[in-house]
Design a protein around this motif. Structure first.
Motif, PDB file in Angstrom:
ATOM      1  N   LEU A 447     -43.179  62.482 -45.181  1.00  0.00           N
ATOM      2  CA  LEU A 447     -42.311  61.619 -45.989  1.00  0.00           C
ATOM      3  C   LEU A 447     -43.122  60.618 -46.811  1.00  0.00           C
ATOM      4  O   LEU A 447     -42.794  60.330 -47.963  1.00  0.00           O
ATOM      5  CB  LEU A 447     -41.317  60.867 -45.086  1.00  0.00           C
ATOM      6  N   ALA A 448     -44.192  60.112 -46.218  1.00  0.00           N
ATOM      7  CA  ALA A 448     -45.035  59.137 -46.921  1.00  0.00           C
ATOM      8  C   ALA A 448     -45.719  59.783 -48.135  1.00  0.00           C
ATOM      9  O   ALA A 448     -45.765  59.205 -49.227  1.00  0.00           O
ATOM     10  CB  ALA A 448     -46.074  58.558 -45.968  1.00  0.00           C
ATOM     11  N   TYR A 449     -46.250  60.988 -47.957  1.00  0.00           N
ATOM     12  CA  TYR A 449     -46.941  61.668 -49.060  1.00  0.00           C
ATOM     13  C   TYR A 449     -45.952  62.022 -50.179  1.00  0.00           C
ATOM     14  O   TYR A 449     -46.270  61.939 -51.363  1.00  0.00           O
ATOM     15  CB  TYR A 449     -47.664  62.923 -48.549  1.00  0.00           C
ATOM     16  N   LYS A 450     -44.757  62.411 -49.763  1.00  0.00           N
ATOM     17  CA  LYS A 450     -43.705  62.739 -50.729  1.00  0.00           C
ATOM     18  C   LYS A 450     -43.353  61.490 -51.554  1.00  0.00           C
ATOM     19  O   LYS A 450     -43.252  61.559 -52.785  1.00  0.00           O
ATOM     20  CB  LYS A 450     -42.491  63.222 -49.926  1.00  0.00           C
ATOM     21  N   ALA A 451     -43.215  60.380 -50.895  1.00  0.00           N
ATOM     22  CA  ALA A 451     -42.896  59.129 -51.582  1.00  0.00           C
ATOM     23  C   ALA A 451     -44.003  58.788 -52.583  1.00  0.00           C
ATOM     24  O   ALA A 451     -43.740  58.381 -53.721  1.00  0.00           O
ATOM     25  CB  ALA A 451     -42.732  57.990 -50.577  1.00  0.00           C
ATOM     26  N   PHE A 452     -45.240  58.966 -52.163  1.00  0.00           N
ATOM     27  CA  PHE A 452     -46.393  58.651 -53.016  1.00  0.00           C
ATOM     28  C   PHE A 452     -46.360  59.485 -54.318  1.00  0.00           C
ATOM     29  O   PHE A 452     -46.631  58.973 -55.400  1.00  0.00           O
ATOM     30  CB  PHE A 452     -47.680  58.904 -52.249  1.00  0.00           C
ATOM     31  N   TYR A 453     -46.056  60.781 -54.170  1.00  0.00           N
ATOM     32  CA  TYR A 453     -45.982  61.641 -55.358  1.00  0.00           C
ATOM     33  C   TYR A 453     -44.806  61.278 -56.255  1.00  0.00           C
ATOM     34  O   TYR A 453     -44.873  61.421 -57.464  1.00  0.00           O
ATOM     35  CB  TYR A 453     -45.830  63.108 -54.930  1.00  0.00           C
ATOM     36  N   GLU A 454     -43.722  60.845 -55.637  1.00  0.00           N
ATOM     37  CA  GLU A 454     -42.479  60.698 -56.408  1.00  0.00           C
ATOM     38  C   GLU A 454     -42.232  59.325 -57.011  1.00  0.00           C
ATOM     39  O   GLU A 454     -41.510  59.216 -57.997  1.00  0.00           O
ATOM     40  CB  GLU A 454     -41.288  61.073 -55.487  1.00  0.00           C
ATOM     41  N   GLU A 455     -42.811  58.294 -56.402  1.00  0.00           N
ATOM     42  CA  GLU A 455     -42.534  56.947 -56.909  1.00  0.00           C
ATOM     43  C   GLU A 455     -43.280  56.684 -58.217  1.00  0.00           C
ATOM     44  O   GLU A 455     -44.393  57.156 -58.409  1.00  0.00           O
ATOM     45  CB  GLU A 455     -42.948  55.892 -55.874  1.00  0.00           C
TER      46      GLU A 455
END
Ligand code: MN
Ligand code: MN
Length: 457
Positions: A447-455
Motif C-alpha cells: 500500500l505504501a509503494y502504491k501511494a508513492f507512485y500515485e500521489e
C-alpha cells in the motif's frame, strides 16, 4: 508504541496478498529466477521491451533487462519526464552459499562440493538443513542450461554436515561464536556411491560416479562447472507461522518482500502523474558492486532511453535535471525488535513486527557512515501521503547506536541527485535461512509503494 497494522487493514485483503506472495517466493529463489518471474508477470500486464517501441506516450509500459539478473520497468506518466520520475528500487539477490568454480572433490568416500558464502550469512545457520541447488551453467558452444535440484519433494537435497557433538563439541566450544563454523567448513555432501570398476582401488570412485550422473542426466562435464552460477539455497517452502497464522516464514524475504510488493504496486499503474519506475537490482548483499547492481550504468541507459523516446532529449544536463526532480524509495527491509534480544534495540526508535511498514531515516553504521540520510522535508512528504491513506507505518532504526548497522541501495540512488528514503517491512531473523515477516506488514508495504507512485506533488 505504534498501532497494530491489523486494525487498520482488511484481513481478507492481507491474506489474499500473502498467498500470492508465498507463491512468488516458491518460484523465485535466486536473482535470475526473480528476474524471470518479473518479466513473465509484467508481460501479462502489457509491459513491452523498451527496444520494441519507437516512441513513448502516457500509459505505455516498458521494461529492459540486463544479463538476466537485473530488470528495470516503467509506466509512462502524464507529466513530462523532465519533471522527474517516481522510482522504487529493491534488490533481487539474497544471502546464499555459492559453489566455487572447481567445486567437486572426494574425501573419506564422500563426494563434496566446495562453496563460498555470498552476503552476510551467519555460517553456523547453514549447516544441517536441507539445501537446493539452483543456477545456470554456460557451455563453450554458447548454450546455457538452468538447473534446480532439491525443490520438488522427489528431488534429492544437499546438506552441509555439522560435526557430531560427541566428537566436535570441544573443538567448537573453544571457538568464537562467529567461527563455530568457518568458511571452508561449508562444503556440502554430493554423493557416497562408488562407480563400478575393474580396478581394485579405483581412485575417487565416488566423485567419478557423481560426474557420470552429471554427464548423463544434465550433460555437464566437470570443467563446465567453471562457467556456472550455482548456489545452494534453503530447500524450505514458505509457510505460515504461529497459531494465528499471522506471519510468513520463508527464505529470501530480504529483499524479495520489497521486490514483490513494489512490483505489484507498479503493475497497477495506468496513467500515473509522474513516470513510475521499478528497479530490481542484483548484488546489494555484497555492497552493490558489479554491472548488475544499482551502480550499473544500465540504470542511466534505461532512463535515457525513456527520455529519448519521450522526446525529452538525452543531453547530460536534461538527464541530471530529471534526476534532481525525481523522488525515490529504496525498498528494503529493516530489523524489528526481537523478543529474545531486546537489549540490542532502542525501543522508542525501533520497528515492531505487525505494526506496519517501516520508514527508516538512515541506515549505515558508526557516526552515520555509509548511508544516505533522508531529508526532513522528504520524510514529512512521505509521512503525509501514508497518513492520508491511513496506511500503517512506523519509524525505525537498525538498532542501538554503535551496536551494528547495515546498508541499502539508498545511498547509490541518492548519489545521482535523487531524493531518497528507505521504506520496507520489518524482518525477524533477518538473513537467516528462514526469515519471518508479518502478513500485515507485507500488505502495508504494498500500500505504501502504491501511494508513492500515485500521489502527486
Ligand atoms: Mn536488503
Ligand atoms: Mn540483506
Amino acid at each position: 508504541m505504534p498501532e497494530w497494522a491489523w486494525f487498520k487493514l482488511n484481513e481478507d485483503a492481507i491474506e489474499n496478498f500473502a498467498n500470492d506472495y508465498k507463491k512468488f517466493l516458491c518460484e523465485a529463489k535466486t536473482e535470475r529466477e526473480t528476474v524471470k518471474y518479473l518479466i513473465k508477470e509484467a508481460k501479462r500486464y502489457d509491459f513491452k521491451p523498451i527496444d520494441e517501441l519507437e516512441k513513448l506516450s502516457v500509459g505505455d509500459k516498458v521494461y529492459a533487462t540486463f544479463r538476466n539478473k537485473l530488470v528495470a520497468m516503467a509506466v509512462i506518466g502524464k507529466n513530462p519526464v523532465t519533471k522527474g520520475f517516481r522510482i522504487i528500487g529493491s534488490h533481487t539477490d539474497t544471502p546464499r552459499i555459492d559453489l566455487k568454480p572447481a567445486p567437486l572433490y572426494e574425501n573419506s568416500g564422500i563426494a563434496m562440493l566446495k562453496t563460498h558464502y555470498y552476503g552476510g550469512v551467519k555460517k553456523y545457520q547453514w549447516v544441517a538443513i536441507p539445501l537446493a541447488l539452483h543456477g545456470t551453467i554456460a557451455f563453450k558452444d554458447g548454450t546455457v542450461k538452468d538447473i534446480v535440484i532439491g525443490e520438488d519433494d522427489s528431488d534429492p537435497i544437499f546438506v552441509i554436515p555439522d560435526v557430531a557433538p560427541h566428537i566436535g563439541g570441544k573443538k567448537q566450544e573453544s571457538r568464537k561464536g562467529t567461527e563455530v563454523i568457518e568458511g571452508e567448513e561449508l562444503h556440502t555432501i554430493a554423493g557416497n556411491k562408488p562407480i563400478r570398476s575393474e580396478k581394485q582401488d579405483e581412485k575417487d570412485s565416488v566423485k567419478k560416479m557423481v560426474l557420470k550422473i552429471l554427464e548423463e542426466k544434465y550433460g555437464i562435464k566437470e570443467e563446465d562447472l567453471i562457467s556456472a552460477d550455482l548456489a545452494l539455497v534453503p530447500a524450505f517452502k514458505p509457510r505460515d507461522a504461529g497459531f494465528d497464522r499471522s506471519m510468513i516464514a520463508a527464505y529470501g524475504q530480504d529483499d524479495r518482500v520489497c521486490v514483490y510488493t513494489s512490483f505489484r504496486a507498479l503493475i497497477e499503474q495506468e496513467k500515473p502523474e509522474f513516470t513510475a519506475i521499478g528497479l530490481f537490482v542484483d548484488r546489494e548483499e555484497i555492497g552493490s558492486a558489479g554491472d548488475t547492481s544499482i551502480n550499473s550504468m544500465f540504470f542511466e541507459y534505461f532512463i535515457t532511453e525513456i527520455m529519448r523516446k519521450s522526446a525529452a532529449g538525452t543531453n547530460i544536463d536534461v538527464l541530471i535535471k530529471a534526476f534532481t526532480n525525481s523522488r525515490a524509495i529504496s525498498a528494503d527491509v529493516n530489523t524489528v525488535v526481537d523478543p529474545l534480544h531486546g537489549d540490542l534495540y532502542d525501543l522508542s526508535n525501533a520497528g515492531f513486527l505487525g505494526k506496519g511498514v517501516i520508514l527508516t531515516k538512515y541506515t549505515g553504521r558508526g557516526g552515520k557512515y555509509s548511508t544516505s540520510e533522508a531529508h526532513a522535508e522528504y520524510i514529512a512528504w512521505i509521512r503525509n501521503i501514508l497518513d492520508k491513506r491511513n496506511i500503517p507505518w512506523q519509524s525505525g532504526l537498525m538498532g542501538k547506536v554503535d551496536v551494528g548497522g547495515g546498508g541499502t541501495i539508498a545511498m547509490f540512488i541518492a548519489q545521482r541527485g535523487i531524493i531518497t528514503a528507505d521504506i520496507g517491512p520489518g524482518v525477524l531473523a533477518l538473513h537467516a535461512p528462514y526469515e519471518i515477516t508479518s502478513k500485515a506488514d507485507v500488505y502495508s508495504a504494498y500500500l505504501a509503494y502504491k501511494a508513492f507512485y500515485e500521489e502527486g506533488e
